[in-house]
Design a protein around this motif. Structure first.
Motif, short mmCIF file in Angstrom:
data_model
loop_
_atom_site.label_atom_id
_atom_site.label_comp_id
_atom_site.label_asym_id
_atom_site.label_seq_id
_atom_site.Cartn_x
_atom_site.Cartn_y
_atom_site.Cartn_z
N MET A 1 -36.51 53.30 -39.03
CA MET A 1 -36.24 52.02 -38.37
C MET A 1 -36.85 52.02 -36.97
O MET A 1 -36.83 53.03 -36.27
N ASN A 2 -37.40 50.88 -36.58
CA ASN A 2 -38.01 50.75 -35.27
C ASN A 2 -36.92 50.68 -34.19
O ASN A 2 -36.12 49.74 -34.16
N PRO A 3 -36.87 51.66 -33.26
CA PRO A 3 -35.81 51.65 -32.22
C PRO A 3 -35.93 50.47 -31.26
O PRO A 3 -34.96 50.12 -30.59
N LEU A 4 -37.12 49.88 -31.17
CA LEU A 4 -37.32 48.75 -30.26
C LEU A 4 -37.00 47.40 -30.90
O LEU A 4 -37.16 46.37 -30.24
N TYR A 5 -36.57 47.41 -32.16
CA TYR A 5 -36.33 46.15 -32.86
C TYR A 5 -35.35 45.23 -32.12
O TYR A 5 -35.64 44.04 -31.93
N PRO A 6 -34.16 45.73 -31.65
CA PRO A 6 -33.24 44.83 -30.92
C PRO A 6 -33.87 44.24 -29.66
O PRO A 6 -33.65 43.07 -29.34
N ILE A 7 -34.67 45.06 -28.96
CA ILE A 7 -35.31 44.57 -27.73
C ILE A 7 -36.39 43.55 -28.07
O ILE A 7 -36.52 42.51 -27.39
N GLU A 8 -37.16 43.81 -29.11
CA GLU A 8 -38.18 42.84 -29.54
C GLU A 8 -37.53 41.51 -29.93
O GLU A 8 -38.04 40.44 -29.58
N TRP A 9 -36.41 41.59 -30.64
CA TRP A 9 -35.71 40.38 -31.07
C TRP A 9 -35.21 39.60 -29.86
O TRP A 9 -35.35 38.37 -29.79
N ALA A 10 -34.63 40.32 -28.86
CA ALA A 10 -34.12 39.67 -27.66
C ALA A 10 -35.27 39.03 -26.85
O ALA A 10 -35.13 37.92 -26.32
N VAL A 11 -36.40 39.73 -26.76
CA VAL A 11 -37.56 39.20 -26.04
C VAL A 11 -38.06 37.93 -26.71
O VAL A 11 -38.33 36.91 -26.04
N ALA A 12 -38.18 37.95 -28.03
CA ALA A 12 -38.64 36.77 -28.76
C ALA A 12 -37.65 35.61 -28.60
O ALA A 12 -38.06 34.45 -28.43
N TRP A 13 -36.35 35.92 -28.63
CA TRP A 13 -35.32 34.88 -28.49
C TRP A 13 -35.42 34.21 -27.12
O TRP A 13 -35.36 32.98 -27.01
N LEU A 14 -35.57 35.02 -26.06
CA LEU A 14 -35.68 34.46 -24.70
C LEU A 14 -36.93 33.60 -24.56
O LEU A 14 -36.90 32.53 -23.95
N MET A 15 -38.05 34.07 -25.10
CA MET A 15 -39.29 33.28 -25.04
C MET A 15 -39.12 31.93 -25.73
O MET A 15 -39.52 30.89 -25.20
N VAL A 16 -38.50 31.95 -26.91
CA VAL A 16 -38.31 30.72 -27.68
C VAL A 16 -37.39 29.75 -26.94
O VAL A 16 -37.65 28.54 -26.88
N LYS A 17 -36.31 30.28 -26.35
CA LYS A 17 -35.36 29.42 -25.63
C LYS A 17 -36.00 28.79 -24.40
O LYS A 17 -35.79 27.61 -24.11
N PHE A 18 -36.76 29.59 -23.65
CA PHE A 18 -37.44 29.04 -22.47
C PHE A 18 -38.51 28.03 -22.88
O PHE A 18 -38.71 27.02 -22.21
N HIS A 19 -39.18 28.29 -24.01
CA HIS A 19 -40.18 27.34 -24.50
C HIS A 19 -39.53 26.03 -24.87
O HIS A 19 -40.06 24.94 -24.58
N ALA A 20 -38.35 26.08 -25.51
CA ALA A 20 -37.64 24.86 -25.89
C ALA A 20 -37.21 24.09 -24.65
O ALA A 20 -37.28 22.85 -24.60
N LEU A 21 -36.75 24.82 -23.61
CA LEU A 21 -36.32 24.17 -22.37
C LEU A 21 -37.51 23.52 -21.65
O LEU A 21 -37.42 22.37 -21.19
N LEU A 22 -38.63 24.22 -21.57
CA LEU A 22 -39.80 23.70 -20.87
C LEU A 22 -40.47 22.57 -21.64
O LEU A 22 -41.13 21.69 -21.04
N SER A 23 -40.30 22.57 -22.97
CA SER A 23 -40.93 21.52 -23.80
C SER A 23 -40.32 20.15 -23.56
O SER A 23 -40.91 19.14 -23.96
N VAL A 24 -39.17 20.10 -22.86
CA VAL A 24 -38.54 18.81 -22.56
C VAL A 24 -39.43 17.99 -21.62
O VAL A 24 -39.52 16.76 -21.75
#
Length: 366
Positions: A1-24
């Motif tokens: 299992m990739n030990p960085l998976y939780p961090i990768e998931w959190a990074v992707a989640w933050l990017m998506v959330k900021f993208h949704a906020l800025l897309s307004v």
């Protein structure tokens, strides 16, 4: 299992959330929107580790303050290579660290904590983004969003997934943009270390192992950026540059508000305080620590009879030596009395006014 998976998931989640906020209020498929999403991710990460940054500053300051003591210990055991001397040197060094509350490893905490996030972002942009765009979504990063991030351009045909070594459709423009970002990273880091950190070190700490480490970091970090930067995606370089700028600003604020005692930064702060007081018509403050004058009279030193000669080169008798010593002692007592009067303190009784001394003089005359 990739030990960085939780961090990768959190990074992707933050990017998506900021993208949704800025897309307004910004274009959703614009590369600039995705760049600001990465900047938002950086701000969140750096805000979360502010307590560690403050701890790093305190640890660094403590290390600077104990640098002269560490130099003294090293000089004490210089040239001694036996096991006992090495052990004593290590014990004294650790005692200095413990007493000052300093730790040579505390300054590395913010960097070490950011490394997993840095590699997580690298893997998201370098591996997960192309995979998601090809139909294998990764957590919050859907295929549609991945294709938007992969195809949206920043300058010309440059995307956040391109790099200096893999410029993609951007070609030369990608290489030039990556080179400019790497150069800015080097400049900000060098200026942070040179103009801020070194300025916040006392003069006593500008020599020795601590100063040598700081000077080494001046050139090592830019060198690391030049070596590793060309292989990093533009998005990772933007994260790196943003965190360097954040470090510069945060460190400048901390050093300006609470500089290290005895450093040039402290002198500048004192000058700013007095400049503000002058504008308000107030007298400047004296930051020089006051010298303590003891109110109690100093104990009289015993008369020391030294072999001396008179004006003509003739040896003095014992009686003449004693008389000269008494005169010097009376002169020193008078100088102490005048210093106490100048300080507004009650002068101590001079030796000549002591009745016991008078009696002793009479006995000597007899």
């Amino acid at each position: 299992m990739n030990p960085l998976y939780p961090i990768e998931w959190a990074v992707a989640w933050l990017m998506v959330k900021f993208h949704a906020l800025l897309s307004v209020f910004m274009e959703p498929d614009s590369g600039v929107t995705w760049v600001f999403s990465i900047v938002g991710l950086t701000v969140v990460v750096r805000t979360l580790i502010i307590p560690l940054f403050v701890r790093q500053i305190r640890a660094s300051r403590s290390m600077q303050m104990v640098s002269p003591e560490l130099q003294a210990v090293q000089k004490k055991y210089k040239g001694k290579t036996d096991q006992e001397s090495r052990q004593k040197m290590a014990e004294e060094t650790m005692a200095i660290y413990k007493e000052a509350g300093a730790s040579p490893f505390s300054s590395c905490l913010p960097v070490l904590l950011q490394m997993p996030i840095f590699f997580g972002l690298f893997r998201v942009l370098f591996y997960k983004l192309p995979e998601a765009a090809d139909g294998a979504p990764f957590g919050p990063l859907s295929t549609e969003l991945a294709r938007s991030a992969r195809s949206s351009t920043i300058l010309g045909d440059v995307t956040i997934a391109n790099s200096f070594l893999k410029p993609g459709d951007g070609g030369t423009v990608t290489m030039v943009l990556a080179g400019i970002i790497i150069a800015c990273m080097c400049a900000v880091t060098f200026f942070t270390q040179k103009s801020l950190t070194m300025k916040n070190m006392p003069k006593a700490s500008l020599e020795g192992p601590m100063a040598s480490t700081q000077k080494m970091m001046l050139y090592m970090l830019p060198f690391i950026y030049v070596i590793t930067g060309p292989g990093m995606p533009i998005g990772v370089l933007i994260y790196w540059l943003t965190t360097n700028v954040w470090t510069f600003g945060q460190q400048a604020i901390v050093i300006r508000a609470t500089p290290t005692p005895g450093s040039d930064a402290e002198k500048e702060r004192q000058a700013r305080i007095n400049a503000k007081r002058e504008k308000k018509g107030l007298e400047p403050l004296d930051f020089t620590p006051p010298k303590k004058i003891s109110a109690e009279p100093e104990p009289e030193a015993p008369i020391r009879v030294q072999p001396t000669k008179g004006k003509g080169g003739k040896k003095l008798t014992d009686e003449e030596k004693l008389e000269r010593a008494r005169a010097l002692r009376a002169k020193a007592a008078e100088e102490r009395r005048r210093a106490q009067e100048a300080a507004g303190e009650a002068p101590a009784p001079s030796p000549g006014s002591n009745p016991l001394n008078k009696g002793a003089k009479k006995k000597r005359k007899k």
